[in-house]
Design a protein around this motif. Structure first.
Motif, PDB file in Angstrom:
ATOM      1  N   UNK A  69       1.980  -6.590   3.358  1.00 17.00           N
ATOM      2  CA  UNK A  69       1.373  -5.548   2.502  1.00 17.00           C
ATOM      3  C   UNK A  69       2.418  -4.300   1.924  1.00 17.00           C
ATOM      4  N   UNK A  70       2.361  -3.770   0.666  1.00 21.12           N
ATOM      5  CA  UNK A  70       3.438  -2.726   0.242  1.00 21.12           C
ATOM      6  C   UNK A  70       3.756  -1.753   1.406  1.00 21.12           C
ATOM      7  N   UNK A  71       2.564  -1.404   2.072  1.00 21.08           N
ATOM      8  CA  UNK A  71       2.809  -0.200   3.036  1.00 21.08           C
ATOM      9  C   UNK A  71       3.688  -0.687   4.201  1.00 21.08           C
ATOM     10  N   UNK A  72       3.522  -2.075   4.788  1.00 20.99           N
ATOM     11  CA  UNK A  72       4.418  -2.685   5.537  1.00 20.99           C
ATOM     12  C   UNK A  72       5.791  -2.644   5.153  1.00 20.99           C
ATOM     13  N   UNK A  73       6.028  -3.126   3.959  1.00 24.47           N
ATOM     14  CA  UNK A  73       7.372  -3.472   3.283  1.00 24.47           C
ATOM     15  C   UNK A  73       8.103  -1.987   3.348  1.00 24.47           C
ATOM     16  N   UNK A  74       7.299  -0.640   3.193  1.00 27.30           N
ATOM     17  CA  UNK A  74       8.069   0.315   3.183  1.00 27.30           C
ATOM     18  C   UNK A  74       8.451   1.006   4.784  1.00 27.30           C
ATOM     19  N   UNK A  75       7.312   0.671   5.492  1.00 24.47           N
ATOM     20  CA  UNK A  75       7.331   1.074   6.754  1.00 24.47           C
ATOM     21  C   UNK A  75       8.054   0.321   7.887  1.00 24.47           C
ATOM     22  N   UNK A  76       7.528  -0.941   7.970  1.00 18.94           N
ATOM     23  CA  UNK A  76       7.630  -1.758   9.180  1.00 18.94           C
ATOM     24  C   UNK A  76       8.936  -2.751   8.846  1.00 18.94           C
ATOM     25  N   UNK A  77       8.987  -3.296   7.657  1.00 14.95           N
ATOM     26  CA  UNK A  77       9.994  -4.307   7.407  1.00 14.95           C
ATOM     27  C   UNK A  77      11.367  -3.987   7.563  1.00 14.95           C
ATOM     28  N   UNK A  82      23.180  -2.590  -3.611  1.00 14.42           N
ATOM     29  CA  UNK A  82      21.773  -2.099  -3.606  1.00 14.42           C
ATOM     30  C   UNK A  82      20.758  -2.767  -4.174  1.00 14.42           C
ATOM     31  N   UNK A  83      19.543  -2.916  -3.317  1.00 17.30           N
ATOM     32  CA  UNK A  83      18.610  -3.743  -3.649  1.00 17.30           C
ATOM     33  C   UNK A  83      17.349  -3.055  -3.801  1.00 17.30           C
ATOM     34  N   UNK A  84      16.668  -2.864  -4.791  1.00 18.68           N
ATOM     35  CA  UNK A  84      15.508  -2.100  -4.930  1.00 18.68           C
ATOM     36  C   UNK A  84      14.132  -3.091  -5.287  1.00 18.68           C
ATOM     37  N   UNK A  85      13.181  -2.758  -4.404  1.00 18.98           N
ATOM     38  CA  UNK A  85      11.767  -3.496  -4.527  1.00 18.98           C
ATOM     39  C   UNK A  85      10.655  -2.688  -5.045  1.00 18.98           C
ATOM     40  N   UNK A  86      10.000  -3.082  -5.936  1.00 19.03           N
ATOM     41  CA  UNK A  86       8.993  -2.328  -6.792  1.00 19.03           C
ATOM     42  C   UNK A  86       7.674  -2.673  -6.334  1.00 19.03           C
ATOM     43  N   UNK A  87       6.452  -1.897  -6.467  1.00 18.37           N
ATOM     44  CA  UNK A  87       5.202  -2.046  -5.914  1.00 18.37           C
ATOM     45  C   UNK A  87       4.671  -3.392  -6.975  1.00 18.37           C
ATOM     46  N   UNK A  88       5.098  -3.606  -7.991  1.00 16.43           N
ATOM     47  CA  UNK A  88       4.573  -4.516  -9.034  1.00 16.43           C
ATOM     48  C   UNK A  88       5.187  -5.889  -8.673  1.00 16.43           C
ATOM     49  N   UNK A  89       5.862  -6.030  -7.513  1.00 18.59           N
ATOM     50  CA  UNK A  89       6.743  -7.294  -7.127  1.00 18.59           C
ATOM     51  C   UNK A  89       8.007  -7.552  -7.875  1.00 18.59           C
ATOM     52  N   UNK A  92       8.021 -12.753  -3.848  1.00 20.85           N
ATOM     53  CA  UNK A  92       6.678 -13.152  -3.226  1.00 20.85           C
ATOM     54  C   UNK A  92       6.665 -11.935  -1.832  1.00 20.85           C
ATOM     55  N   UNK A  93       5.766 -11.351  -1.757  1.00 17.78           N
ATOM     56  CA  UNK A  93       5.637 -10.320  -0.429  1.00 17.78           C
ATOM     57  C   UNK A  93       5.511 -11.110   0.695  1.00 17.78           C
ATOM     58  N   UNK A  94       6.233 -11.973   1.303  1.00 19.42           N
ATOM     59  CA  UNK A  94       6.250 -12.690   2.525  1.00 19.42           C
ATOM     60  C   UNK A  94       7.526 -12.317   3.117  1.00 19.42           C
ATOM     61  N   UNK A  95       7.470 -12.324   4.553  1.00 17.94           N
ATOM     62  CA  UNK A  95       8.609 -12.095   5.502  1.00 17.94           C
ATOM     63  C   UNK A  95       9.673 -13.150   5.012  1.00 17.94           C
TER      64      UNK A  95
END
Length: 848
Positions: free
Chosen positions: A94-102, A143-150, A174-177
């Motif tokens: 999820x987007x929250x997981x990418x921000x906090x735990x990934x 630098x690599x920037x990820x946005x919420x709209x994938x 794709x929001x996969x690990x």
């Protein structure tokens, strides 16, 4: 690195296979179509074998089966991969997981890890410094920037890198690990574009002066290395991993595109002498112009000083030297000097005594001499005049003399006056004023020019055959001329003069008939009597000859007609040199697949016999029997076929001797007499006799000369051969005609032999003790005039008609020697003697 990129590019389209069921599995063509819609560089698409290994490497539990399908009516086998739905299932984030735990994986090629330096509700940014290199003192931060709209963006040194630079068009993640791990590993390891190495720090500009590239200094602290590299202003920053180049496309364009020029810095203290004028400022152009003007003035001053010094040294002598020179000249007896030397020094004395050049008066002999030198080489004459050793007429004065006779199309009275004046100077008798009219055509460029003379403008380059031709055609046709018809008079004693020419478009026989008889009458009014006409074997010339016999056989009429103006015979003679080429060409065509099959009494005459004799002579004899034969005689092209000497040397007496020796050698090898070459030897006996006697420089003095019998016997041999072929039965007419030389060639050979014999017979009867030179009765003279026309116009194969007329005067005045650079070779040096003064006004003309 390439493995990561394969995983990334294949992983994206395979994720769409989740829609497939287990029964509807994906085949390799289906996977290939998915990849083709994603990749930019289609040529780097993996083949089926590589794609199969990639699929099996990514999806460990995939099942591979083979099925049979019908494609376009044929049965084919293909591999199908099943269980892709289960294998493609990955851990979604999820987007929250990418921000906090990934946490991105640590790159294998870097000592540092990805660091999250910016985080927001819609965007998260990681950065990494994979190496210790710097560019212009700046660290290579990625630098690599990820946005919420994938969507995602990749930056290098704060400059955005387009996804197309990677070699694909995938703009979303794709929001996969698994996908994110591959993406971070790729961004950390993708190679950067460093440009190309240069020696000096410069900027590159396009044709409009805009900067398109600059040099940057790259340094590495670990290796302590520094390099200066040039990169494009629009550099892609990264390299495409699907390609093999070490620089990106933008930098490659700067390096290899010819429109980009590396310029020096615009420093006012730099010397701009070697800079292109298109890149100079207005001030630099003015400086360059001033410098060139200064150099020119200095050069003129030095030249003037050197000339004055040389003249002073030449004029001032020591008193003893002056006495010596005076004594030498005083001892010269005036009676020992010829009239030309006395005249020359008298003219030099008078000219030096005249203070103004407008008062110079030149003797006609001096004008003739200077015209001859100036017509041959104006540059050599200018150098002789500029030396200061002699006082000579100016080139402008000589040009006025040369152009005083206008070379217009047709028959001109001024040219007639010139011709008669030259004949009077030579004291030509009636036999010398009698001779032949030689005619021929030369190809010219189709060109139309406007010339102005005396305030009147005329078009030059159109067909102009006279008013009679226009009246005969009903209306004047306006057409560009492609040829020039030239008439030349050749006297029996060797005097020759080109007296008329017309711009044509390959003149037809009827027009040629009218022009010929107009020229005969026009010359007769001046006391010049035409006794024969000589031309090459062109179709129009042959038709002209036949028109005079009103359907009768010219051979039986002995190629003789009655001149309607003098009521005396006039003879028609074909050029023997062109006939020799035609005879050679007939033998050349007599091959297995040729258009001729020359046969005499059942024995063939073929070109292979000539080739075999030549090859045997070259391989067997250290000193060849026919030493003039070369490969050029047998490997003939368009130009070499026109060379007279190449044709004569394969049909002359030397070739006859070679063929006889070759036959004797074959007889020795076979141990018995060989007669396969008998008819070829008879053919060479006839041709060698014609070549030797009709080109002879030894004069004919009477009809008792044995050479007349020899050429008539040669003609008789051809006539017997012709009768034998005509009497052959049981063959079609086309096949029978191949057994003999062409009818046109036979007609021309008959004209050369019979016409020459009849002309000699008439000359010996009406001019006692006269001599006839056979080598003058051909078209070599007019061919040599054509060659000089081409040479005097810059070795131009086809000059224009506007160049043809003025050049004719130069040929008339400068031809005390003739050129060898023509297909006829060198002709006799029988010059067109220069006039005393032009124009010449002749008050009396003999009228008929």
């Amino acid at each position: 690195m390439y493995r990561l990129w394969q995983t990334y590019t294949v992983h994206t389209p395979l994720s769409s296979l989740s829609t497939y069921s287990l029964e509807k599995a994906a085949s390799l063509p289906d996977i290939t179509d998915s990849l083709r819609s994603v990749l930019v560089e289609k040529e780097n698409l993996p083949n089926e074998n590589e794609l199969g290994r990639i699929v099996r490497g990514i999806f460990q539990s995939v099942k591979k089966t083979q099925e049979t399908v019908k494609i376009d009516g044929s049965t084919k086998k293909r591999w199908v991969y099943s269980n892709l739905v289960e294998c493609a299932s990955q851990t979604k984030l999820a987007w929250s997981d990418i921000i906090t735990s990934y946490s991105p994986p640590k790159p294998e090629t870097s000592l540092m890890c990805w660091v999250q330096n910016k985080c927001g509700s819609d965007c998260v940014q990681w950065m990494i410094i994979p190496s210790d290199c710097t560019c212009d003192g700046k660290r290579l931060i990625r630098e690599l920037r990820l946005y919420k709209n994938s969507s995602y963006e990749f930056y290098v040194m704060s400059q955005k890198v387009s996804n197309g630079s990677f070699g694909h068009n995938v703009e979303t993640f794709i929001p996969t690990k698994e996908f994110l791990d591959n993406l971070f590993e790729f961004c950390a390891a993708v190679p950067l574009c460093r440009g190309f190495e240069v020696d000096v720090e410069k900027s590159t500009h396009d044709r409009h002066g805009n900067i398109v590239g600059s040099a940057k200094r790259w340094e590495s602290t670990s290796t302590d290395q520094t390099s200066l590299r040039h990169s494009s202003k629009n550099c892609c920053m990264v390299l495409s991993v699907t390609g093999h180049s070490v620089i990106c496309k933008c930098c490659a364009n700067v390096k290899f595109n010819s429109f980009y020029k590396t310029l020096k810095p615009r420093d006012v203290n730099v010397d701009h002498k070697r800079k292109r004028e298109s890149f100079m400022t207005q001030e630099e152009l003015l400086d360059k112009l001033h410098e060139e003007k200064k150099q020119r003035i200095n050069a003129e001053r030095r030249e003037k000083y050197a000339k004055e010094k040389v003249l002073e040294e030449m004029k001032v002598f020591h008193s003893d030297d002056h006495s010596d020179f005076k004594t030498l000249f005083d001892k010269i007896e005036e009676s020992s000097l010829n009239s030309e030397i006395k005249l020359f020094w008298e003219v030099q004395r008078d000219v030096l005594a005249t203070p103004n050049s407008k008062g110079y008066r030149w003797h006609p002999k001096i004008i003739r001499l200077c015209l001859s030198i100036w017509s041959r080489s104006p540059e050599a004459y200018s150098q002789l005049k500029a030396s200061g050793m002699l006082k000579l007429p100016s080139g402008r004065l000589l040009s006025m003399y040369k152009n005083s006779v206008s070379q217009k199309p047709g028959l001109n009275d001024d040219v007639m006056q010139w011709l008669l004046h030259e004949a009077d100077k030579l004291n030509l008798d009636s036999f010398g004023r009698e001779g032949g009219l030689i005619l021929d055509e030369m190809a010219i460029q189709e060109d139309l020019q406007l010339k102005t003379a005396n305030g009147v403008s005329t078009l030059v380059g159109l067909v102009d055959l006279g008013n009679d031709n226009d009246m005969m055609n009903g209306a004047k046709k306006v057409d560009l001329a492609s040829h020039v018809l030239q008439f030349v008079f050749i006297g029996n004693t060797g005097f020759r003069f080109p007296f008329a020419h017309w711009p044509t478009k390959e003149v037809d026989p009827s027009t040629l008939y009218i022009l010929f008889w107009k020229a005969v009458f026009w010359l007769l009014k001046g006391g010049i009597n035409i006794r024969y006409c000589c031309a090459d074997g062109g179709e129009a010339n042959r038709s002209l000859f036949k028109m005079h016999f009103n359907g009768k056989d010219p051979v039986k009429e002995k190629f003789t007609v009655i001149n309607p103006y003098t009521k005396e015979p006039l003879f028609f003679i074909m050029d023997i040199a062109h006939n020799v080429k035609k005879l050679r060409n007939n033998v050349l065509k007599s091959t297995h697949k040729g258009t001729r099959n020359l046969t005499v009494e059942g024995q063939p005459i073929s070109w292979k016999q000539w080739v075999d004799a030549f090859e045997w002579d070259q391989k067997t004899n250290s000193l060849p029997v026919h030493h003039r034969l070369t490969v050029n005689h047998f490997e003939l092209g368009y130009a070499t076929k026109m060379r007279n000497h190449l044709a004569e040397q394969v049909l002359n007496r030397d070739m006859l001797n070679l063929m006889k020796v070759f036959q004797e050698n074959l007889s020795k090898q076979m141990g018995r007499p060989v007669h396969d070459l008998d008819k070829a030897i008879h053919f060479l006996q006839a041709t060698s006799t014609l070549i030797e006697n009709l080109n002879s420089h030894q004069p004919y003095t009477s009809m008792a000369d044995h050479r007349f019998d020899e050429i008539l016997m040669s003609l008789k041999w051809f006539q017997t051969w012709e009768e034998e072929v005509k009497s052959t039965e049981g063959m079609r007419a086309t096949d029978r005609n191949k057994l003999f030389i062409s009818n046109k060639t036979m007609f021309d050979v008959s004209s050369s032999v019979i016409g020459f014999t009849e002309f000699c017979k008439y000359s010996f009867q009406h001019h006692s003790c006269c001599n006839v030179y056979a080598h003058r009765l051909n078209s070599n003279i007019v061919e040599n005039v054509f060659c000089q026309q081409r040479g005097r116009n810059g070795q131009n194969n086809n000059p224009t008609y506007s160049q043809y007329g003025p050049t004719m005067n130069s040929i008339l005045m400068g031809q005390t020697s003739t050129t060898k650079k023509s297909n006829t070779g060198k002709v006799d040096s029988l010059s067109f003697y220069k006039p005393n003064k032009l124009p010449v006004n002749r008050s009396k003309i003999t009228k008929v």
